[in-house]
Design an enzyme around this catalytic site. Sequence first.
Site, mmCIF file in Angstrom:
data_model
loop_
_atom_site.group_PDB
_atom_site.id
_atom_site.type_symbol
_atom_site.label_atom_id
_atom_site.label_comp_id
_atom_site.label_asym_id
_atom_site.label_seq_id
_atom_site.Cartn_x
_atom_site.Cartn_y
_atom_site.Cartn_z
ATOM 1 N N LYS A 119 0.874 -1.180 0.000
ATOM 2 C CA LYS A 119 0.000 0.000 0.000
ATOM 3 C C LYS A 119 0.902 1.218 0.000
ATOM 4 O O LYS A 119 2.031 1.165 0.482
ATOM 5 C CB LYS A 119 -0.859 0.008 1.271
ATOM 6 C CG LYS A 119 -2.115 0.841 1.138
ATOM 7 C CD LYS A 119 -3.169 0.074 0.378
ATOM 8 C CE LYS A 119 -4.511 0.727 0.387
ATOM 9 N NZ LYS A 119 -5.549 -0.165 -0.143
ATOM 10 N N ASP A 159 -6.693 4.206 -5.164
ATOM 11 C CA ASP A 159 -7.230 4.056 -3.813
ATOM 12 C C ASP A 159 -7.918 5.378 -3.484
ATOM 13 O O ASP A 159 -8.196 6.171 -4.384
ATOM 14 C CB ASP A 159 -6.059 3.756 -2.853
ATOM 15 C CG ASP A 159 -6.501 3.147 -1.545
ATOM 16 O OD1 ASP A 159 -6.743 1.939 -1.497
ATOM 17 O OD2 ASP A 159 -6.616 3.891 -0.545
#
Length: 428
Positions: A119, A159
């Site tokens: 991430k 995201d």
Amino acid sequence: MTVFYELRLSRDFLESIMSLIEEVRGRMRLAAEVAGLSSEALAPLLRPARRIDLKIPLRLDSGEERVYEGYRVQWNDALGPFKGGLRYHPQVDLAEVEGLAALMMLKCAAVNIPFGGAKGGVRVDPKTLSRSELERLTRGLASSLGGNIGPTIDVPAPDVGTTSEMMDWLADEYGKMVGQSEPAVVTGKTVSRGGSEGRDVATGAGVFDVFEALEGHFALDSKNAAVVVQGFGNVGAEAARQFAEHGASVVAVSDSRGGVYNANGLNLAALESHKETTGTVSDFPGSRAVSSKELLTLPSDILVPAALENQLTAENAPFIKTKVILEAANGPTTPEAEREILKRGIYVVPDVLANAGGVVVSGFEWRQNRENARWSRAEVLSRLKAVMSAAATDVWEYSRRHETSLRLAAYALALERLAAAERSRGRG
Ligand code: NAD
């Protein structure tokens, strides 16, 4: 002049992000016991493989120079290239990014796709930048990531705060760096630049696919089910649409401005056009207003939290009146709430299974790019259903065999696969 952006984080926010990584690690330790994994086998899965600090210079349209900071956390790549989103948000924090990276590792392993977990995020409020500033920032991000990403190394995706168009810019900039077109370096691109058909609906569709695979075990039938959905964005609206298309009655939905309830069912098509005109689901004709908090305790068969983390808490858990919670959002249920909810005989289908549809179709996009192929929307959605149904069945059977919750079953199954891959690479 170079300005480093400093943002103060509220104490509540810091506590919530500290708890995400601690929550994930705590649940991994419990799941390791279920799986019978030794602490030596678990240890490498509890920490990231690599943390990359990012500093991205940006010349604003005004000529002012700024440097934005961020991180890419590559948690584990035993099963395949690192994979996970890149977010633009003013409160991006290393601990939060780490928690989300570990969850990505567990998610890919739980649904058995050949990717690892990562991430990343840049501490920036994208709403304060013009389109051309966002493009320069994103191209700068690609340079800053440099050789740390690549189709077989680490494959980012959109995201919170990042878009398909930004992924196109990332792929384009990466292609310039390596001197050839490499669309498989990122997923979630626009369809015209190599993105996959069906990615827009994949997460919401996957939520329904998981339910459909397990409804018999829950003694429910989507045709007669009353569904409550918190959050009416990309994931929540699609999940609601899928349930309605399969005959369920969507009785309540909410967004950040409030919620609406009609015990006889909401007309979703009319609700969507109301949202399009007014920007919110609130004040939908023929419905009663409910707060987002109240919505969580309305009577239903299926509750779909699809907005934020930490929505089901020790305070509201005793009042939840549903049979199945499908975690479309990441981390909507605190561990204390889950203990209470499970005690009351309510099933919780965990985020790592329920919302994995997005990363599954990202994997399809990567594969189409690598094979220079294009699959139709129908083909993508049918392959998605096959992966999600198989994963749901695997997790259900594991949970029955080990007499444990669906969350611990998903984590334990993921850890078994990860530990085996680590061993075969001589790392575990
Ligand atoms: P989104 O921004 O499109 O939608 C979020 C929705 O939640 C919006 O309707 C917003 O108004 C609403 N919301 C915000 N605060 C709320 C509140 N307090 N009460 C009720 N509603 C509120 O985001 P999304 O892409 O739909 O993501 C939703 C969740 O799903 C997030 O937790 C995200 O991490 C998770 N998720 C998304 C994907 C994906 O593919 N988009 C994949 C996996 C997980």
